[in-house]
Design an enzyme around this catalytic site. Structure first.
Site, mmCIF file in Angstrom:
data_model
loop_
_atom_site.group_PDB
_atom_site.id
_atom_site.type_symbol
_atom_site.label_atom_id
_atom_site.label_comp_id
_atom_site.label_asym_id
_atom_site.label_seq_id
_atom_site.Cartn_x
_atom_site.Cartn_y
_atom_site.Cartn_z
ATOM 1 N N LYS A 54 -9.024 -4.562 -7.623
ATOM 2 C CA LYS A 54 -8.622 -3.361 -6.875
ATOM 3 C C LYS A 54 -7.732 -2.492 -7.742
ATOM 4 O O LYS A 54 -7.884 -1.268 -7.790
ATOM 5 C CB LYS A 54 -7.909 -3.759 -5.568
ATOM 6 N N GLN A 98 -3.163 -8.075 1.144
ATOM 7 C CA GLN A 98 -4.298 -8.962 0.876
ATOM 8 C C GLN A 98 -4.267 -10.177 1.810
ATOM 9 O O GLN A 98 -3.258 -10.884 1.889
ATOM 10 C CB GLN A 98 -4.258 -9.415 -0.596
ATOM 11 N N ASP A 121 -7.296 -0.495 5.104
ATOM 12 C CA ASP A 121 -8.207 -1.573 5.489
ATOM 13 C C ASP A 121 -8.748 -1.353 6.909
ATOM 14 O O ASP A 121 -9.705 -2.017 7.321
ATOM 15 C CB ASP A 121 -7.476 -2.926 5.450
#
Ligand code: NDP
Length: 296
Positions: A54, A98, A121
């Site tokens: 990422k 994460q 997200d």
């Protein structure tokens, strides 16, 4: 029939190039640099790889990347304080924590502490609610990637029968909401579904997000259907480590009209959509036009 292969790698490269172009324009015309903050708690090896990828992808499209690596034993208060700091930081337009978090941390509490406008997200309860009520939201990256590929392949999705196998909060449910938003007739199947094969055979669009290697076979696919395989399963075959999807590729490709391979299908689109979401968040935060074709 041999299905057309939907090349997720090529799609992702295209999305990344469009994001990079838009980012360059934002810099030149508005003096803005979209920023993505990624928070990793602990030492999970797969998570470390994802975070590294990422970071590299963010830099590659000209965005700012802020990495926060915290030890496994990090307490809840400390993590929430970091999120508060990132929420208040005008250089940070997207925040990603994460998952999975170490067991002593409450994921829901942590995710819901993120400013919904920065929740790239799309897991914050506000974004889930906005998506469910058909309003502008941040959309989870994996289903967004699937939707972009489906729209490109089909043009309009309205009226098509879509079956989503899997009802998780990160893939199955938002995928179903997005397909409904595009006026598909949507069925969500799961582990309690009766006669899954018969349900799947009704699908013009079949999305597999199950987490079971090669479970969806050709005999469950309607001839000519579009098959989107979200699954990523690491298996060992003939003494070799292999990555396979939730779809049995060979048998499904013999029946389907189009299919995403694993690897090289949905996976690459997920990171590309994370970048697209960060760009969208930056545009929204500054009252600027959103990138076209990269949102739901
Ligand atoms: P979850 O384990 O959270 O959900 C799996 C879903 O599949 C559940 O709803 C479960 O039903 C259903 N299911 C399990 N067994 C069966 C069965 N025998 N018949 C029908 N349905 C079944 O998984 P995720 O949604 O998180 O992930 C799904 C897959 O996608 C995984 O392979 C994962 O690795 C992959 N993935 C890929 C990403 C990418 O970027 N390409 C991103 C995220 C995930 P029930 O609810 O009844 O238990």
């Amino acid at each position: 029939m041999t299905a057309k292969v939907i090349d997720g790698k090529a799609f992702a490269a295209n999305v990344r190039a469009r994001v990079a172009e838009h980012v360059a324009r934002l810099k030149e015309e508005n003096g803005l640099v979209p920023g993505l903050a990624v928070v990793l708690v602990g030492e999970d090896p797969a998570s470390k790889v994802y975070v590294k990828n990422k970071h590299a992808s963010t830099i590659e499209v000209g965005m700012a990347s802020f990495e926060h690596r915290l030890p496994t034993e990090t307490g809840e208060a400390e993590l929430l304080a970091l999120i508060d700091k990132l929420n208040a930081d005008p250089a940070v337009h997207g925040i990603l924590v994460q998952l999975p978090l170490p067991g002593h941390l409450n994921s829901e509490l942590v995710i819901n502490r993120i400013d919904p406008a920065k929740d790239v997200d799309g897991f914050h309860i506000s974004n889930v609610g906005l998506l469910g009520t058909g309003q502008k939201s941040m959309v989870p990256c994996t289903p967004l990637g699937c939707l972009i590929m489906l729209r490109d392949h089909h043009g309009k999705l309205a009226g098509l029968n879509a079956v989503v196998v899997g009802r998780s909060n990160i893939v199955g449910k938002p995928m179903a909401q997005l397909l409904l938003g595009d006026s598909c007739t949507v069925t969500i199947a799961h582990s309690r579904t009766k006669d899954l094969a018969e349900v799947c055979r009704r699908a013009d669009i079949l999305v597999a997000a199950v987490g079971r290697p090669e479970m969806i076979t050709g005999e469950m696919v309607k001839p000519g259907a579009t098959v989107i395989d979200v699954g990523i399963n690491r298996i060992e075959r003939a003494g070799k480590a292999r990555l396979v999807g939730d779809v049995h590729y060979e048998s499904a490709a013999a029946v389907a009209g189009a299919i995403t391979p694993v690897p090289g299908g949905v996976g690459p689109m997920t990171i590309a959509c994370l970048l697209a979401n960060t760009l969208t968040a930056c545009c929204r935060a500054n009252g600027l036009a959103e990138p076209e074709g990269l949102t739901a």
